[in-house]
Design a protein around this motif. Sequence first.
Motif, PDB file in Angstrom:
ATOM      1  N   GLY A 111       0.815  -1.213   0.000  1.00 25.93           N
ATOM      2  CA  GLY A 111       0.000   0.000   0.000  1.00 25.93           C
ATOM      3  C   GLY A 111       0.845   1.256   0.000  1.00 25.93           C
ATOM      4  N   LEU A 112       1.887   1.291   0.833  1.00 21.60           N
ATOM      5  CA  LEU A 112       2.773   2.451   0.867  1.00 21.60           C
ATOM      6  C   LEU A 112       3.506   2.620  -0.463  1.00 21.60           C
ATOM      7  N   TRP A 113       3.918   1.524  -1.060  1.00 19.70           N
ATOM      8  CA  TRP A 113       4.630   1.584  -2.340  1.00 19.70           C
ATOM      9  C   TRP A 113       3.727   2.176  -3.433  1.00 19.70           C
ATOM     10  N   LEU A 114       2.479   1.743  -3.448  1.00 19.38           N
ATOM     11  CA  LEU A 114       1.560   2.184  -4.509  1.00 19.38           C
ATOM     12  C   LEU A 114       1.066   3.612  -4.293  1.00 19.38           C
ATOM     13  N   THR A 115       0.931   4.034  -3.048  1.00 16.09           N
ATOM     14  CA  THR A 115       0.327   5.344  -2.772  1.00 16.09           C
ATOM     15  C   THR A 115       1.329   6.431  -2.423  1.00 16.09           C
ATOM     16  N   THR A 116       2.556   6.033  -2.026  1.00 14.11           N
ATOM     17  CA  THR A 116       3.567   7.050  -1.715  1.00 14.11           C
ATOM     18  C   THR A 116       4.808   6.814  -2.575  1.00 14.11           C
ATOM     19  N   ASN A 117       5.760   6.055  -2.066  1.00 15.49           N
ATOM     20  CA  ASN A 117       6.962   5.790  -2.848  1.00 15.49           C
ATOM     21  C   ASN A 117       7.693   4.574  -2.291  1.00 15.49           C
ATOM     22  N   TRP A 118       8.693   4.119  -3.035  1.00 16.54           N
ATOM     23  CA  TRP A 118       9.417   2.900  -2.660  1.00 16.54           C
ATOM     24  C   TRP A 118      10.205   3.059  -1.361  1.00 16.54           C
ATOM     25  N   LEU A 119      10.724   4.261  -1.092  1.00 13.76           N
ATOM     26  CA  LEU A 119      11.534   4.460   0.101  1.00 13.76           C
ATOM     27  C   LEU A 119      10.689   4.303   1.366  1.00 13.76           C
ATOM     28  N   ALA A 120       9.519   4.917   1.375  1.00 12.25           N
ATOM     29  CA  ALA A 120       8.636   4.784   2.533  1.00 12.25           C
ATOM     30  C   ALA A 120       8.239   3.327   2.742  1.00 12.25           C
ATOM     31  N   ALA A 121       7.952   2.624   1.645  1.00 15.52           N
ATOM     32  CA  ALA A 121       7.566   1.216   1.737  1.00 15.52           C
ATOM     33  C   ALA A 121       8.719   0.359   2.251  1.00 15.52           C
ATOM     34  N   ALA A 181      13.177   0.143  16.034  1.00 18.42           N
ATOM     35  CA  ALA A 181      11.961  -0.066  15.232  1.00 18.42           C
ATOM     36  C   ALA A 181      10.921   1.013  15.516  1.00 18.42           C
ATOM     37  N   GLY A 182      10.843   1.456  16.771  1.00 16.73           N
ATOM     38  CA  GLY A 182       9.878   2.491  17.126  1.00 16.73           C
ATOM     39  C   GLY A 182      10.269   3.869  16.644  1.00 16.73           C
ATOM     40  N   CYS A 183      11.507   4.019  16.201  1.00 14.96           N
ATOM     41  CA  CYS A 183      11.964   5.306  15.654  1.00 14.96           C
ATOM     42  C   CYS A 183      11.665   5.431  14.169  1.00 14.96           C
ATOM     43  N   MET A 184      11.392   4.320  13.515  1.00 14.26           N
ATOM     44  CA  MET A 184      11.257   4.310  12.059  1.00 14.26           C
ATOM     45  C   MET A 184      10.080   5.137  11.517  1.00 14.26           C
ATOM     46  N   PRO A 185       8.943   5.256  12.239  1.00 13.96           N
ATOM     47  CA  PRO A 185       7.856   6.077  11.708  1.00 13.96           C
ATOM     48  C   PRO A 185       8.265   7.504  11.373  1.00 13.96           C
ATOM     49  N   VAL A 186       9.254   8.047  12.095  1.00 14.48           N
ATOM     50  CA  VAL A 186       9.752   9.390  11.795  1.00 14.48           C
ATOM     51  C   VAL A 186      10.330   9.433  10.382  1.00 14.48           C
ATOM     52  N   LEU A 187      11.129   8.429  10.055  1.00 16.10           N
ATOM     53  CA  LEU A 187      11.743   8.372   8.731  1.00 16.10           C
ATOM     54  C   LEU A 187      10.709   8.071   7.649  1.00 16.10           C
ATOM     55  N   ILE A 188       9.748   7.208   7.981  1.00 14.91           N
ATOM     56  CA  ILE A 188       8.705   6.852   7.018  1.00 14.91           C
ATOM     57  C   ILE A 188       7.854   8.065   6.672  1.00 14.91           C
ATOM     58  N   GLY A 189       7.464   8.836   7.694  1.00 16.23           N
ATOM     59  CA  GLY A 189       6.666  10.030   7.443  1.00 16.23           C
ATOM     60  C   GLY A 189       7.394  11.033   6.574  1.00 16.23           C
ATOM     61  N   TRP A 190       8.689  11.262   6.848  1.00 17.61           N
ATOM     62  CA  TRP A 190       9.476  12.206   6.048  1.00 17.61           C
ATOM     63  C   TRP A 190       9.618  11.702   4.609  1.00 17.61           C
ATOM     64  N   ALA A 191       9.968  10.418   4.463  1.00 14.67           N
ATOM     65  CA  ALA A 191      10.150   9.841   3.130  1.00 14.67           C
ATOM     66  C   ALA A 191       8.847   9.857   2.338  1.00 14.67           C
ATOM     67  N   GLY A 192       7.710   9.694   3.030  1.00 13.17           N
ATOM     68  CA  GLY A 192       6.434   9.707   2.336  1.00 13.17           C
ATOM     69  C   GLY A 192       6.154  11.037   1.659  1.00 13.17           C
ATOM     70  N   ILE A 193       6.702  12.112   2.199  1.00  8.14           N
ATOM     71  CA  ILE A 193       6.497  13.447   1.627  1.00  8.14           C
ATOM     72  C   ILE A 193       7.599  13.815   0.636  1.00  8.14           C
ATOM     73  N   THR A 194       8.844  13.542   1.000  1.00  2.00           N
ATOM     74  CA  THR A 194       9.973  14.061   0.215  1.00  2.00           C
ATOM     75  C   THR A 194      10.636  13.031  -0.700  1.00  2.00           C
ATOM     76  N   GLU A 195      10.357  11.746  -0.483  1.00  4.82           N
ATOM     77  CA  GLU A 195      10.990  10.648  -1.235  1.00  4.82           C
ATOM     78  C   GLU A 195      12.501  10.582  -0.996  1.00  4.82           C
ATOM     79  N   ARG A 196      12.955  11.103   0.131  1.00  6.06           N
ATOM     80  CA  ARG A 196      14.375  11.041   0.495  1.00  6.06           C
ATOM     81  C   ARG A 196      14.476  11.207   2.014  1.00  6.06           C
ATOM     82  N   LEU A 197      15.685  11.061   2.531  1.00  3.40           N
ATOM     83  CA  LEU A 197      15.935  11.312   3.940  1.00  3.40           C
ATOM     84  C   LEU A 197      16.836  12.528   4.085  1.00  3.40           C
ATOM     85  N   ASP A 198      16.814  13.137   5.270  1.00  2.45           N
ATOM     86  CA  ASP A 198      17.604  14.340   5.520  1.00  2.45           C
ATOM     87  C   ASP A 198      18.010  14.346   6.990  1.00  2.45           C
ATOM     88  N   TRP A 199      18.754  15.386   7.390  1.00  4.38           N
ATOM     89  CA  TRP A 199      19.214  15.471   8.764  1.00  4.38           C
ATOM     90  C   TRP A 199      18.079  15.701   9.756  1.00  4.38           C
TER      91      TRP A 199
END
Length: 319
Positions: free
Chosen positions: A128-138, A170-188
Amino acid sequence: MTVLTNRQASRPHEGSAAVAHAAPRSIGGVVKAYVALMKPRVIELLLISTLPVMFLAAGGLPPLWTAVSVMVFGTMSAGSANALNCYIDRDIDQKMRRTRRRPLARHQVSPRAALIFGIVLGVLSSVGLWLTTNWLAATLSTAAILYYVLVYSLILKRRTAQNIVWGGIAGCMPVLIGWAGITERLDWAPLVLFGVVFFWTPPHTWTLAMRYKEDYAAAAVPMLPVVATERRVIMESIAYSWATVLCSLALWPVAGTTLFYPVVAAALGALFLWEAHALLTRLNAGKTGVDLRPMRFFHWSNAYLALLFLAVAIDPLLA
C-alpha cells in the motif's frame, strides 16, 4: 479419567489456562480480539511521531492523500509488527499481569491465525505504501517490521538487558517513514527526530519495567530493572533523558525552525529532566519499589513526546 475437548487436546502444553478463556463467538468479539493483537495504544505513540514529521517535511500542511496513506498503511505496518510480536511472546504473555489479557494469552485467537494476520497486514501495508507514496517509505516500513520481529522479539528481548535500547530502533522508524512519504528522500531533520525517539525509549520503557519488575522476572525477560540495581536504572534513565532533550534542541538549527519550537522544546525538556531527577531524589531519600513512583515518569514521558511532536507540527505553520 478426565475427558479433553478437541480444543483442549490440541493445546496440551498450555495447561489449565486453556480452559479459562474461550475464543470470542460474536463478530464484535472477534474483531475486538484482532484489533487488540495490533496493540492500538502502542500504535498511537507511533502515529504521534509520524504525522508531525510530515508537516515539517512539507513546510506546512502535507498533501492530504499522502498523509492519509502514510497514516493508514503505517497503522497497518505497526499492527503487523505488534501482532507478530504477540505470536512470538504468547508464552511469556501468560506469565505477566500486564500482558495476560492479550488475545493469544487468553486463547481468543489461535497462534496460527495471529501469525497469518500479522504477515498479511505487513504485506498489505508495504504494498500500500509503495503504490500510494513511494518505494523508500515502503522499504523503511518493511525494514521496521522485520527489525522489530526478527531482531528485537526473537533475538534481543530474552537475551540482553540492552534489549529495549537497540530494539527501540523499530519504534523510531515512523519518523523516517513520514518524512520519506512526503519528500521521497531522507535528511538530517528526520534523523535528529529519530535520535529523539531513540534516546527517549529506554527511560520510558525502564520506568514501566520498574513497576512490573516481578512480571519480567517471572517471564525470564532480562529488562534492566530485573538485572540491575534501582540506582543504576535511574542513573541510566537520567543520562538518556538528557540525551533526549539535547537531541530535541538540535532540530532548531538543523531544520531551521522558528523560535516557537526551541522555546517549547526547552520548556518540555526542563520538565522531563525534572521528573527524571525526581526519581533519584526519591531514591536518595530512601524510597524504593513503587514508592519511587516510576509510573509518574512513564506517564509524563508519554505527554512529553506527544507535546514535543505537536510543536514540530505547529512550527512550520508559523513560518
